[in-house]
Motif scaffolding. Structure first.
Motif, mmCIF file in Angstrom:
data_model
loop_
_atom_site.group_PDB
_atom_site.id
_atom_site.type_symbol
_atom_site.label_atom_id
_atom_site.label_comp_id
_atom_site.label_asym_id
_atom_site.label_seq_id
_atom_site.Cartn_x
_atom_site.Cartn_y
_atom_site.Cartn_z
ATOM 1 N N UNK A 1 37.826 38.412 33.652
ATOM 2 C CA UNK A 1 38.396 38.410 32.307
ATOM 3 C C UNK A 1 39.673 39.240 32.323
ATOM 4 N N UNK A 2 40.664 38.701 31.663
ATOM 5 C CA UNK A 2 41.912 39.415 31.462
ATOM 6 C C UNK A 2 41.982 39.846 30.014
ATOM 7 N N UNK A 3 42.216 41.118 29.792
ATOM 8 C CA UNK A 3 42.439 41.639 28.445
ATOM 9 C C UNK A 3 43.924 41.477 28.131
ATOM 10 N N UNK A 4 44.191 40.790 27.033
ATOM 11 C CA UNK A 4 45.567 40.524 26.625
ATOM 12 C C UNK A 4 45.802 41.137 25.250
ATOM 13 N N UNK A 5 47.032 41.579 24.966
ATOM 14 C CA UNK A 5 47.308 42.104 23.630
ATOM 15 C C UNK A 5 47.205 40.979 22.598
ATOM 16 N N UNK A 6 46.528 41.232 21.498
ATOM 17 C CA UNK A 6 46.330 40.205 20.469
ATOM 18 C C UNK A 6 47.619 39.882 19.711
ATOM 19 N N UNK B 1 48.890 40.844 31.133
ATOM 20 C CA UNK B 1 47.603 41.488 30.876
ATOM 21 C C UNK B 1 47.770 42.989 30.646
ATOM 22 N N UNK B 2 46.820 43.556 29.914
ATOM 23 C CA UNK B 2 46.833 44.986 29.645
ATOM 24 C C UNK B 2 46.402 45.805 30.862
ATOM 25 N N UNK B 3 45.841 45.139 31.849
ATOM 26 C CA UNK B 3 45.395 45.792 33.070
ATOM 27 C C UNK B 3 44.963 44.738 34.059
ATOM 28 N N UNK B 4 44.399 45.152 35.175
ATOM 29 C CA UNK B 4 43.948 44.171 36.171
ATOM 30 C C UNK B 4 42.759 43.368 35.642
#
Length: 180
Positions: free
Chosen positions: A98-103, A125-128
Motif C-alpha cells: 500500500x502506498x499512502x498518498x496525500x488526499x 507517495x508520503x513514504x515507501x
C-alpha cells in the motif's frame, strides 16, 4: 491497512513506485488520465491480488434485514467479500503493498459513490510502500466475511438484485458463468 486522516491509499504488487503519473487504464471507460486511490471506507476492497476477481457486498442505507441476513449472513458484520477457489493460492502468496498518498490532490471519481478517488496531476507517495501482509488476517481483523466460491457469477447475481451495496472488481478474470 487503512489510510490515516488526510491520506488515501493505492495498492500495488510493485513496491518500487516513487511517483504516480496520471494515465488511462487499459480497461477505462473514460478517456481522462487519472491517478487512482481509495479512501478508508473501501480500502478493504483491495486486500486482494491485483488481478483477482472479487465481489463485495455491504450494508447500505436502504439494505433490508432480509437481504443482510441472506447474503451477508451472521458473523460477517456489515460486509462480505467473495473470491473463487482458483485464487486461493494467490491470496496466500501475493506480496501486496500500500502506498499512502496525500488526499489533497484527489477528488471523488463519482459524486454519488465517492470511495474511488482520482487525481489529474502526478502524486508522490508520503513514504515507501508498506507491505499489507496476510490478506486473510486483514479480513479477519476488520470483521469482514470472506467467502470462497467455485464461481462468482451466481453470488454476483444475488448481490446485484439485492438492496445491499455492492462492487465487482476484475470480474473479467472470473471463471465463466455456469450454464443453466
Amino acid at each position: 491497512m487503512r489510510p490515516e486522516p488526510g491520506e488515501v491509499l493505492h495498492f500495488s504488487e510493485d513496491p518500487t513506485i516513487t511517483r504516480f503519473e496520471p494515465h488511462v487504464a487499459v480497461t477505462a471507460a473514460q478517456p481522462e488520465a487519472y491517478v487512482w486511490a481509495v479512501d478508508e471506507s473501501r480500502a478493504s476492497d483491495y486486500w486482494f491480488p491485483r488481478q483477482c476477481p472479487r465481489v463485495i457486498a455491504f450494508v447500505g442505507d436502504d439494505t433490508t434485514d432480509d437481504d443482510r441476513d441472506l447474503i451477508i449472513g451472521p458473523g460477517c458484520g456489515d460486509r462480505v467479500h467473495a473470491v473463487e477457489y482458483a485464487w486461493l493460492d494467490a491470496m496466500r502468496t501475493v506480496e501486496l503493498y500500500a502506498y499512502r498518498l496525500p488526499a489533497e490532490p484527489f477528488r471523488p471519481f463519482q459524486a454519488d459513490d465517492p470511495h474511488a478517488q482520482v487525481a489529474t496531476v502526478p502524486v508522490e507517495p508520503l513514504g515507501p510502500a508498506e507491505r499489507v501482509g496476510d490478506l486473510f488476517a486483514c479480513h479477519e481483523a476488520a470483521g469482514i466475511g470472506l467467502r470462497v466460491l467455485p464461481n462468482l457469477w451466481p453470488f454476483w447475481g444475488a448481490v446485484t438484485e439485492s438492496t445491499l451495496g455492492w462492487s465487482g472488481i476484475r470480474l473479467r478474470n472470473a471463471a465463466p458463468a455456469p450454464r443453466g
